[in-house]
Scaffold this motif. Structure first.
Motif, mmCIF file in Angstrom:
data_model
loop_
_atom_site.group_PDB
_atom_site.id
_atom_site.type_symbol
_atom_site.label_atom_id
_atom_site.label_comp_id
_atom_site.label_asym_id
_atom_site.label_seq_id
_atom_site.Cartn_x
_atom_site.Cartn_y
_atom_site.Cartn_z
ATOM 1 N N GLN A 361 -15.861 -35.360 -44.857
ATOM 2 C CA GLN A 361 -17.272 -35.060 -45.111
ATOM 3 C C GLN A 361 -17.541 -34.929 -46.620
ATOM 4 O O GLN A 361 -18.187 -33.998 -47.093
ATOM 5 C CB GLN A 361 -17.722 -33.773 -44.396
ATOM 6 N N ALA A 362 -17.020 -35.930 -47.364
ATOM 7 C CA ALA A 362 -17.101 -35.889 -48.820
ATOM 8 C C ALA A 362 -18.098 -36.891 -49.398
ATOM 9 O O ALA A 362 -18.123 -37.106 -50.609
ATOM 10 C CB ALA A 362 -15.722 -36.139 -49.423
ATOM 11 N N VAL A 383 -10.685 -35.720 -51.194
ATOM 12 C CA VAL A 383 -9.231 -35.552 -51.342
ATOM 13 C C VAL A 383 -8.558 -36.842 -51.814
ATOM 14 O O VAL A 383 -7.336 -36.904 -51.919
ATOM 15 C CB VAL A 383 -8.594 -35.082 -50.017
ATOM 16 N N GLY A 384 -9.346 -37.870 -52.065
ATOM 17 C CA GLY A 384 -8.771 -39.124 -52.550
ATOM 18 C C GLY A 384 -7.994 -39.884 -51.500
ATOM 19 O O GLY A 384 -6.977 -40.506 -51.809
ATOM 20 N N CYS A 385 -8.497 -39.889 -50.256
ATOM 21 C CA CYS A 385 -7.721 -40.520 -49.171
ATOM 22 C C CYS A 385 -7.854 -42.030 -49.141
ATOM 23 O O CYS A 385 -7.095 -42.702 -48.442
ATOM 24 C CB CYS A 385 -8.136 -39.924 -47.830
ATOM 25 N N ASN A 386 -8.850 -42.601 -49.816
ATOM 26 C CA ASN A 386 -9.081 -44.054 -49.910
ATOM 27 C C ASN A 386 -9.843 -44.645 -48.728
ATOM 28 O O ASN A 386 -10.106 -45.846 -48.723
ATOM 29 C CB ASN A 386 -7.774 -44.862 -50.063
ATOM 30 N N MET A 400 -11.112 -45.632 -56.814
ATOM 31 C CA MET A 400 -10.426 -44.346 -56.790
ATOM 32 C C MET A 400 -10.036 -44.014 -58.227
ATOM 33 O O MET A 400 -9.229 -44.724 -58.846
ATOM 34 C CB MET A 400 -9.207 -44.407 -55.882
ATOM 35 N N VAL A 401 -10.612 -42.953 -58.765
ATOM 36 C CA VAL A 401 -10.456 -42.619 -60.179
ATOM 37 C C VAL A 401 -9.473 -41.457 -60.354
ATOM 38 O O VAL A 401 -9.721 -40.344 -59.862
ATOM 39 C CB VAL A 401 -11.811 -42.232 -60.795
#
Length: 439
Positions: A361-362, A383-386, A400-401
């Motif tokens: 939910q980001a 969380v940077g999950c891609n 993705m930074v």
């Protein structure tokens, strides 16, 4: 222009692209057409004892994507159904006519020394450059005690490999099955038996789909079917992992590898080579698109190598292996956050739906005054999950930074959240040996 020529365990070819042992290499007519198209070598379709194998009809099926794109290919064809004498005669003629191309002969025989001792001098007399032991075929032949029935038992792999090294001077390449828990075990066994190289992967056990009216799987042989060998682009991730496992294993780290599995373009080939392969073998892509695909493969690989400054294949071979490690040695303090390029975003909302329903939910959905939708990343929740990047249909719209956290490298063995965390000194030692930790 980059030099594409290779020397693979003493076998030379003008480029690393070989046709794998399969229907495309079953006869001289096909192989000559392949060499005319520019392939660097072939692995002749597996020879066995006479009388030759008898095949069924039909033999192939496929797993389709959108627009009938073939994602995976299923094959229940056995080894050559032509006599040993005819095959040996044609191998001799083709090798004589194309001396600069690699000619590898695939073999499959019972687990008895005598048949191997008998056939190897005959193969050597053809002028072939090497042999490949087919320990991977998953259908038909294992029921006769051959193929994967051998490849799944490391003791048998070592035993038969040793017989072959005893009875031939040719380089011996052992073809491994993916239908096994840990591919390092048979690879180590092949090395212990004296193998000059391994090739992998062979095909994966599969049933692609069913005819729900007849209640029979494809390919249908009358009113019945069986599992077959799965290949094509769908198996590439499995193959890359297994190649990497052998390349970074301390026992087999120096063992030459011929990479097989889902290779359909120059980029696929480069990835296999970077993870440990010294040559690459292609089958399904050639069956679907014809032999001329090698022209684009060679051109694309050479142009990429020129761009990167790689003078030859050896310059980037195994270059990605040191960066492949066990999960426990990954940096727990590394952080990346998604960024949406609003200029490229088409407002489809796929990223939002995926993240909202199944992830963290980001991503927020904003309805603008004009009714348009705008999607924004909620940084504190990401969380940077891609997942958003993967689901986005627009290339490079979501990136993705990496974030600057100010925290030092810390792996799971050092993490205080790990109840079995090691001391920092011990963990540091473990990290440096991550790529060579024994199984």
């Amino acid at each position: 222009m980059a030099d594409l020529s290779i020397d693979f365990c003493g076998i030379k070819s003008p480029n690393p692209f070989w046709l794998a042992s399969a229907p495309p290499t079953d006869k001289a007519y096909n192989v000559v057409r392949a060499f005319e198209a520019g392939w660097g070598g072939v692995v002749w379709k597996t020879l066995g004892e006479d009388p030759p194998a008898v095949n069924v009809s039909s033999r192939y099926s496929a797993h389709y994507g959108k627009n009938r794109e073939v994602i995976g290919f299923n094959n229940i064809e056995l080894i050559t159904d032509r006599s040993l004498e005819i095959n040996l005669r044609e191998i001799t003629a083709v090798k004589k006519a194309w001396p600069d191309r690699a000619m590898i002969v695939s073999l499959m025989l019972p687990c008895e020394e005598a048949p191997w001792a008998a056939i190897l001098p005959l193969v050597e007399a053809t002028g072939a450059d090497g042999i490949e032991l087919n320990f991977g075929c998953p259908h038909g032949m294992p029921e006769r005690g051959m193929g994967a029935a051998v490849g799944q038992v490391p003791e048998y792999v070592q035993m038969v490999t040793a017989w072959c090294k005893k009875h031939t001077r040719l380089p011996v390449i052992v073809k491994l099955t993916p239908n096994i828990t840990d591919v390092r075990a048979p690879a180590r066994a092949a090395l212990a038996g004296g193998a000059d190289a391994v090739s992998l992967i062979n095909t994966v056990n599969s049933i692609t789909h069913l005819d729900l009216d007849r209640m029979v799987a494809f390919p249908a042989v009358g009113n019945a079917s069986t599992h077959g060998g799965y290949c094509g682009s769908a198996v590439k991730p499995i193959a890359l992992n297994m190649v990497a496992e052998i390349a970074r294993d301390p026992v087999t780290a120096g063992l030459p590898i011929s990479g097989i599995g889902g290779i359909g373009n120059w980029r696929d080939a480069a990835e296999f080579i970077a993870l440990g392969a010294g040559s690459v073998q292609v089958c399904t892509a050639a069956m679907l698109h014809g032999f001329r695909i090698v022209e684009e493969m060679k051109d694309g690989l050479a142009r990429w190598m020129d761009e990167k400054g790689y003078a030859d294949i050896a310059a980037f071979s195994r270059k990605a292996v040191p960066n492949t490690t066990d999960w426990k040695y990954l940096d727990m303090n590394f952080q990346t956050i998604a960024h949406i390029d609003q200029d490229k975003c088409i407002g489809c909302g796929k990223c939002f739906v995926a993240c909202e329903d199944t992830s963290h939910q980001a991503i927020a959905q904003r309805i603008m005054e004009n009714g348009a939708r705008r999607y924004e990343v909620i940084r504190d929740e990401c969380v940077g999950c891609n997942l958003c990047e993967i689901t986005c249909p627009v290339e490079a719209c979501i990136a993705m930074v990496p974030q600057e956290t100010g925290k030092p490298y810390m792996n799971w063995t050092q993490d205080p959240r790990n109840p079995r965390a090691e001391s920092r000194a011990d963990a540091a030692v473990g990290q440096t040996t991550a790529v060579i930790e024994p199984a």
